[in-house]
Design a protein around this motif. Structure first.
Motif, short mmCIF file in Angstrom:
data_model
loop_
_atom_site.label_atom_id
_atom_site.label_comp_id
_atom_site.label_asym_id
_atom_site.label_seq_id
_atom_site.Cartn_x
_atom_site.Cartn_y
_atom_site.Cartn_z
N ASP A 50 -7.31 5.60 4.56
CA ASP A 50 -7.92 4.56 5.41
C ASP A 50 -7.05 3.31 5.33
O ASP A 50 -5.95 3.34 4.78
CB ASP A 50 -9.38 4.29 5.00
CG ASP A 50 -9.49 3.83 3.55
OD1 ASP A 50 -8.47 3.39 2.97
OD2 ASP A 50 -10.59 3.91 2.99
N HIS A 52 -7.22 0.91 3.48
CA HIS A 52 -7.00 0.41 2.12
C HIS A 52 -5.84 1.11 1.42
O HIS A 52 -5.35 0.61 0.40
CB HIS A 52 -8.26 0.58 1.27
CG HIS A 52 -9.48 0.00 1.91
ND1 HIS A 52 -9.59 -1.34 2.15
CD2 HIS A 52 -10.60 0.58 2.39
CE1 HIS A 52 -10.76 -1.57 2.75
NE2 HIS A 52 -11.39 -0.42 2.90
N GLY A 53 -5.44 2.27 1.93
CA GLY A 53 -4.35 2.96 1.26
C GLY A 53 -4.46 4.46 1.44
O GLY A 53 -5.34 4.96 2.14
N PRO A 54 -3.55 5.18 0.80
CA PRO A 54 -3.48 6.63 0.99
C PRO A 54 -4.72 7.32 0.45
O PRO A 54 -5.40 6.82 -0.44
CB PRO A 54 -2.24 7.04 0.19
CG PRO A 54 -2.07 5.96 -0.83
CD PRO A 54 -2.55 4.70 -0.18
N MET A 182 -1.47 0.90 -4.06
CA MET A 182 -2.73 0.50 -3.41
C MET A 182 -3.53 -0.44 -4.30
O MET A 182 -4.09 -1.44 -3.85
CB MET A 182 -3.53 1.77 -3.11
CG MET A 182 -4.97 1.56 -2.73
SD MET A 182 -5.70 3.11 -2.14
CE MET A 182 -5.79 4.09 -3.63
#
Lengths: 215, 595
Positions: A50, A52-54, A182
């Protein structure tokens, strides 16, 4: 050195299919094909890709878990597994005779049996929202499996998923140091003599792994 | 001892356990010219092998696969909340993490290195003086240690110099000398090293605590703030705040450990022999049970051996010492129904809760930076530093920010603010926010001793040698819960003085039982306590068995009740105290040192 830039890039990490195409597919040694399908599907919901990161798939969390099953840990090393076995109050802790390998075998069977009974298809073939509902039900302990309470299996899975996303890549997960980037964790730098009193400032160096890989 | 045990050559002193207590005792006994064999159940460990960078900087292996910790598959404990329950085995590491291997818990500890509050050494007497006997709750076995701060001071000083402890004194020889803990008793000397720098969260906490009217000070840390050579001639390097203390061998040689600070000297001493992978089964007693003749153990090949010795020192972890006494028939086992007997009595823990404060999103708290013993604390609500009269509870808590280096798997488990799901996108957002912008404040409270909280041998479960597991009967009591809740409210006062975006105060809840699944702390204590009354203590004030005079039992097992402080500093001082009296009195005149 990728603080915010890294996070932004992570937001565009491709979904599992595309990611898998860029490197040789991992052939699981412990999980069979239906179990592997479950693991991939569940990991994708527990840590989705998403903004926010992987997600767990880009971080190769399923590979991490399969590799852990080959280690002494997977076989229950360090767990007291002597009988007799009796259940008590939850706060007295784990009281089953099963190793992590046993918990996965039985837990995945249980999850897929529920999915098939309720929805006519195994877990991996269900829509993400339905998968989430099943995972939440397992987490709350409201699914009944034959041998392993659903909450015990869920806790095992969730703990290993977190480990896979955030442990050193030497163990098979956290691919590209994506989990650490992240979060903003610099990894094995392990020397902050010059940053102890830089109060409130963003740490400028990117993550590095035990093997020397840099994010 | 079974018939086929191999009888070894006698030595002067056999020591069970290769951690801080055992290493200190071994050093002292060899200095006194006595031959010493140290038996350590786990493998040999050294910084060069176990702390080698970068392989040692591996959170999965250190904190989640428990590389340096006890192998529960061989030996664990059973736990229950009360004596009506069936105790069940502690099958997976969670609430507490005992060590194994040379260095013991002293290799994987954090490094917070306290003395003790003088009032805590005579807490029963102090509470009665201040509030009257009726103030002590029904069922609380409140006791004195039988030793004073003034008696122990030289040994606290010695231990700090051996450990290379960093800190700032308040009072030395009666004179105010610095910005240390205003509640701390006078010291005979400064800390050997200046205090570590405040990390950012500790700095924020220091300012806010001052604004709230409290008295913050730098935590005393056995993490060297500068290069140091201790009195034994071993070197330490300056701590670089790498954040890998608890659960790790310090690759910088900055965190004090038996492996770094004592064993390099001992290993070369001709009177010293270390035998690792040697699991002690029992202390052997003579026919009338008044004198120990040595110990029986399984060596690395599984061969049963009898090691004869003139003196037996039990220096294993707290509950292993208690178990060995029970297995060996040393001292009368505790009977909770009658509140009589001493071995297993007054089992205590540490009463810790952690609250969290979120700062502005533009502020990075850099929680990955840390030193295990570093941080800022205040003692305004510890020990007898405040008036308990109107509050109606016994005991207290220091309050601190002790940012020891938060690592990512740990952060993932902590997750986000209250109400955040434990997985999915919301969990990701909350975890990132909390990791980057929050700080954590602990109430590190004392746990009092109670009549129905104790240790004994389990009737059902056994270790791989066929010996019964130790059984813990433990729960939180209302006195300790009320203490925690009062002190956590004071954390709320401090949090108000921060630019907080959100505050989550965590209090112990009434009726919520001790939960073995949640990591709390490894600060277990009591069970074979010291004192001046053989009716309520297993050990006299020199940590000598009242019943078997050539057995000394060194460890946190000797604490009659918990204190607000971390136990290691007290354990080290008690080891030097006991060793001193063995050297000046016992060696020339073996026999009871008290009574």
């Amino acid at each position: 050195m990728q603080g915010l830039a890294g996070v932004a890039a992570c937001g565009t990490v491709p979904a599992f299919g595309a990611s898998a195409a860029t490197r040789p597919p991992y052939a699981p040694r412990f999980f069979n094909a239906p179990q592997w399908d479950f693991l991939i599907a569940a990991c994708a919901r527990l840590i989705p890709a998403d903004i926010h990161g992987p997600g767990a798939l880009a971080l190769d969390v399923p590979r991490f878990i399969d590799m852990q099953m080959q280690t002494p840990y997977g076989h229950g090393a360090g767990w007291y597994l002597a009988g007799p076995f009796m259940q008590g109050a939850d706060n007295l802790g784990y009281q089953l005779p099963y190793t992590p390998r046993d918990l996965y075998q039985r837990g995945i069977t249980g999850m897929n049996a529920h999915a098939t009974t309720r929805h006519g298809r195994p877990f991996a073939a269900l829509a993400p929202a339905v998968q989430d509902d099943l995972l939440r039900a397992a987490e709350q302990g409201s699914l009944v499996f034959d041998e392993v309470p659903s909450a015990v299996f869920f806790e095992q899975l969730l703990a290993n998923v977190m480990e896979g996303a955030f442990s050193d890549p030497i163990h098979g997960g956290n691919t590209g140091l994506g989990g650490w980037t992240m979060l903003g964790f610099p990894g094995a730098r392990a020397d902050f003599m010059d940053w102890v009193d830089r109060y409130g400032a963003h740490y400028p160096l990117g993550s590095v792994s035990i093997s020397g890989e840099r994010a | 001892m079974s018939g086929d045990a191999r009888r070894l050559s006698p030595v002067d002193v056999v020591i069970v356990g290769g951690g801080w207590a055992g290493s200190i005792m071994a050093k002292e006994m060899t200095e006194a010219g006595r031959s010493v064999v140290m038996l350590e159940r786990g493998p040999d460990r050294s910084t060069a092998a176990d702390g080698a960078y970068p392989a040692s900087i591996d959170e999965l292996e250190g904190n989640f696969r428990y590389r340096l910790f006890q192998d529960l598959s061989k030996n664990t404990v059973t736990i229950r909340n009360n004596s009506q329950q069936t105790a069940l085995p502690y099958r997976r590491m969670a609430a507490f993490l005992p060590g194994e291997g040379v260095g013991g818990a002293g290799l994987h500890w954090s490094g917070v290195h306290f003395r003790i509050a003088p009032d805590d050494l005579r807490l029963r007497s102090r509470v009665i003086e201040k509030y009257g006997r009726a103030f002590i709750p029904e069922g609380m076995n409140l006791q004195d240690y039988g030793v004073t701060y003034e008696e122990l001071e030289p040994f606290f000083d010695k231990a700090e110099k051996v450990f290379g402890t960093s800190g700032e004194a308040y009072r030395v020889n009666g004179q105010v000398v610095g910005r240390g803990n205003v509640f701390a008793p006078s010291r005979s000397d400064h800390f050997p090293l200046p205090a570590l720098k405040d990390v950012y969260t500790a700095h924020i906490f220091r300012k806010a605590a001052e604004e709230a009217g409290f008295h913050p000070y730098s935590l005393p840390a056995a993490n060297a703030s500068q290069q140091y050579v201790n009195p034994y001639g071993v070197q330490m390097g300056p701590c670089n705040f790498c954040g890998y203390c608890s659960g790790y061998a310090c690759y910088m040689y900055s965190k004090a450990s038996p492996n770094v600070n004592i064993l390099p000297v001992l290993r070369r001493h001709p009177l010293f022999e270390l035998r690792s992978s040697s699991h002690v089964l029992k202390v052997e007693l003579d026919a009338d049970g008044r004198r120990a003749t040595g110990v029986t153990y399984l060596d690395a090949d599984g061969q049963e051996c009898m090691q004869p010795a003139e003196i037996v020192i039990l220096a294993a972890f707290q509950f292993h010492n208690v178990r060995l006494m029970l297995l060996s028939g040393i001292g009368r086992p505790y009977d909770p129904a009658r509140n009589e007997g001493v071995v297993g009595r007054n089992f205590v823990y540490q009463n810790v809760t952690t609250s969290t404060v979120w700062l502005d999103r533009g502020v990075e708290t850099n929680q990955f930076i840390g030193a295990g013993g570093g941080g800022v604390a205040f003692d305004d609500f510890n020990s007898e530093n405040f008036d308990h009269g109107p509050l109606g509870f016994v005991g207290g808590s220091p309050v601190w920010v002790n940012q020891a280096g938060v690592k990512p798997i740990g952060a993932a488990h902590v997750g986000g603010p209250p109400g955040t799901p434990r997985w999915g996108s919301a969990w990701k957002a909350g975890t990132i926010d909390t990791y980057r912008h929050s700080l954590r404040i602990d109430a590190h409270g004392a746990n009092m001793a109670y009549r129905d909280v104790y240790l004994d041998l389990d009737p059902t479960w056994k270790d791989t040698c066929g010996q019964p597991l130790l059984r813990m009967t433990f729960d939180w009591k209302d006195n300790d819960i009320r203490m925690n809740r009062y002190v956590v409210d004071r954390i709320g006062d401090v949090a108000k003085a921060m630019d907080a975006r959100q505050v989550h105060l965590v209090r112990r809840e009434f009726g919520s039982p001790f939960d073995t699944r949640q990591y709390q702390t490894t600060h277990l204590g009591g069970g074979a306590v010291m004192g001046e009354d053989p009716g309520t203590s297993a050990l006299n004030r020199y940590l000598q068995s009242w019943d078997v005079h050539n057995v000394f039992v060194i460890g946190a097992n000797a604490f009659p009740q918990g204190t607000g402080y971390n136990p290691t500093g007290m354990v080290a001082a008690l080891a030097y105290w006991a060793a001193h009296h063995i050297r000046v009195t016992y060696l020339a005149h073996p026999g009871p040192l008290a009574g």
